[in-house]
Design an enzyme around this catalytic site. Structure first.
Site, mmCIF file in Angstrom:
data_model
loop_
_atom_site.group_PDB
_atom_site.id
_atom_site.type_symbol
_atom_site.label_atom_id
_atom_site.label_comp_id
_atom_site.label_asym_id
_atom_site.label_seq_id
_atom_site.Cartn_x
_atom_site.Cartn_y
_atom_site.Cartn_z
ATOM 1 C CG ASP A 179 -8.803 22.689 -3.195
ATOM 2 O OD1 ASP A 179 -7.910 22.629 -4.063
ATOM 3 O OD2 ASP A 179 -9.888 22.076 -3.296
ATOM 4 C CE1 TYR A 214 -14.784 19.962 -7.219
ATOM 5 C CE2 TYR A 214 -14.324 18.616 -5.286
ATOM 6 C CZ TYR A 214 -14.632 18.726 -6.629
ATOM 7 O OH TYR A 214 -14.765 17.588 -7.374
ATOM 8 N NE ARG A 260 -3.998 -0.982 2.342
ATOM 9 C CZ ARG A 260 -4.075 -1.666 3.469
ATOM 10 N NH1 ARG A 260 -3.375 -1.299 4.525
ATOM 11 N NH2 ARG A 260 -4.823 -2.731 3.547
ATOM 12 C CE LYS A 308 -10.648 18.715 -11.236
ATOM 13 N NZ LYS A 308 -11.092 19.460 -10.068
HETATM 14 C C1 LIG Z 1 -11.769 18.791 -8.977
HETATM 15 C C2 LIG Z 1 -11.448 19.444 -7.706
HETATM 16 C C3 LIG Z 1 -11.259 18.689 -6.560
HETATM 17 C C4 LIG Z 1 -11.502 17.196 -6.509
HETATM 18 O O1 LIG Z 1 -10.649 16.444 -7.293
HETATM 19 P P1 LIG Z 1 -11.085 14.968 -7.775
HETATM 20 O O2 LIG Z 1 -9.815 14.326 -8.135
HETATM 21 O O3 LIG Z 1 -12.009 15.185 -8.937
HETATM 22 O O4 LIG Z 1 -11.775 14.301 -6.640
HETATM 23 C C5 LIG Z 1 -10.919 19.358 -5.405
HETATM 24 N N1 LIG Z 1 -10.768 20.684 -5.377
HETATM 25 C C6 LIG Z 1 -10.948 21.452 -6.469
HETATM 26 C C7 LIG Z 1 -10.754 22.918 -6.367
HETATM 27 C C8 LIG Z 1 -11.298 20.856 -7.667
HETATM 28 O O5 LIG Z 1 -11.523 21.624 -8.732
#
Ligand SMILES: *Cc1c(COP(=O)(O)O)cnc(C)c1O
Length: 387
Positions: free
Chosen positions: A176, A103, A50, A201
């Protein structure tokens, strides 16, 4: 030995691995230990697959460098990284302050899971001054969840000031950092305790793999995150980690191009009759530009614009006529995307009137002039549908 036995043992790694540009994609749940004593050696680094395999460790190392962190943990998605970080530091009886522009799935987790475990959740207006935000926080506040620029509407928060004030009161801060992708902005250098990214992203960059990371400012916090991952049993696949590492190689180059294209498209939009305002802190004259300029080394390709007032069906007409912009919720890939935002904005506690419908764009690696031509057709459709 029988052929059955020989087949079980055949093809196992013979000797040292050839050195390739990237790490080997080591696949393994079982890790073979050198001797019996190693089975229960608490200091052994890798006892089970893991954690500790080559591609995942390579990515962790690279992300810790990128974020300037004491340590980094990987999670199966960006959302899992956010929820994992919160679960690692919060307990029943705590209160968490959450920026109202986070988000949306972060909000859903706070409202539907944290509250169920006895954590109180309070949303604050992202434009509230840091002194008021931290000054008015109750003794129970353990964590402040920030996102700057905020999702959909791109409000900037003064993360350095909030982090400084929060630390003086022993309150943790989490940012974030998906928009900044670890490259455009360095939350830990500004004093933030936990920097979270949806690697899905920009780091992935090709809209085809999920992963998240949390980077910690201190060793102690890094250990807390590690414990959280162990307790919840998360693991990420070596192929996915390899793909993220591959994405990191071109991250600055893609961001530079996508940020420049986004600025060009945003400046054009601002000059169009149908557009009330552009919500993109990197654009001179846009809201919160001074904070962006102070903290960021560049822009990514994600921003919103506000249309002059019109019905929702006119926004749909705009989106439906676009050919180069896909309609989809993610972003950070090489391709352009668009969504309408008003539906999500209605969930906020501190609702603001932006002066018309809000549309979010992600600018990809297409030529910006082609994207502008597509948007012109979209704005014509909006005007017609408004009658
Ligand atoms: C897309 C996104 C997330 C979540 O990411 P995932 O990999 O799709 O779970 C978290 N924070 C922001 C600002 C995002 O745009």
């Amino acid at each position: 030995m029988d052929e059955e036995t020989r087949l079980i043992r055949a093809g196992q790694q013979a000797g040292p691995l050839a050195k390739t540009v990237g790490p080997p994609i080591q696949k393994g749940s079982t890790v073979l230990l050198p001797n019996a004593a190693a089975l229960y050696d608490d200091d052994a680094f890798v006892t089970y697959g893991r954690k500790g395999l080559a591609a995942q460790e390579g990515l962790i190392d690279a992300l810790s460098q990128l974020e300037g962190a004491a340590g980094t943990c990987l999670y199966p998605s960006g959302l899992a990284a956010l929820t994992g970080a919160m679960l690692a530091v919060l307990k029943a009886g705590d209160e968490v302050l959450v920026a109202d522009c986070v988000y949306n799935p972060t909000r859903r987790f706070c409202d539907q899971v944290l509250t169920r475990f006895g954590v109180a959740v309070r949303y604050f207006d992202p434009l509230q001054p840091p002194e008021a935000l931290v000054g008015e926080a109750s003794e129970k506040v353990r964590l402040i969840v920030l996102e700057s620029p905020g999702s959909l509407t791109f409000e900037m928060q003064d993360l350095a000031r909030i982090a400084e004030l929060a630390r003086a009161r022993d309150i943790l801060t989490l940012a974030d950092n998906t928009w900044g992708a670890g490259y455009l902005f360095k939350p830990i250098a500004q004093g933030i305790d936990l920097s979270v990214q949806a690697l899905t992203k920009y780091v992935g960059g090709h809209s085809d793999v999920f992963m998240g990371s949390v980077s910690a400012r201190t060793e102690a916090l890094a250990r807390k995150l590690d414990d959280g991952v162990v307790h919840l049993g998360w693991a990420v696949a070596p192929e996915d980690a390899y793909q993220m590492l591959r994405g990191l190689r071109t991250l600055p180059t893609r961001l530079e191009r996508q940020g420049a294209s986004a600025l060009k498209v945003a400046a054009w939009l601002k000059a169009q009759d149908e557009v009330a305002q552009v919500l993109f802190p990197a654009l001179p004259g846009a809201p919160h530009h001074h904070l962006w300029k102070r903290d960021y080394r560049g822009a990514c390709g994600l921003f919103s614009f506000v249309l002059k007032p019109g019905p929702a069906r006119a926004v749909d007409a705009l989106l439906d006529v676009l050919t180069l912009f896909g309609l989809g919720f993610s972003w950070g890939g090489f391709e352009s995307l668009a969504i309408a935002c008003d539906h999500q904005l209605r969930k906020r506690k501190h609702r603001r009137d932006y002066g018309g419908p809000v549309v979010r764009l992600h600018i990809g690696l297409e030529h910006p002039d082609d994207l502008i031509a597509d948007l012109r057709i979209g704005l014509d459709a909006y005007r017609r549908a408004c009658g």
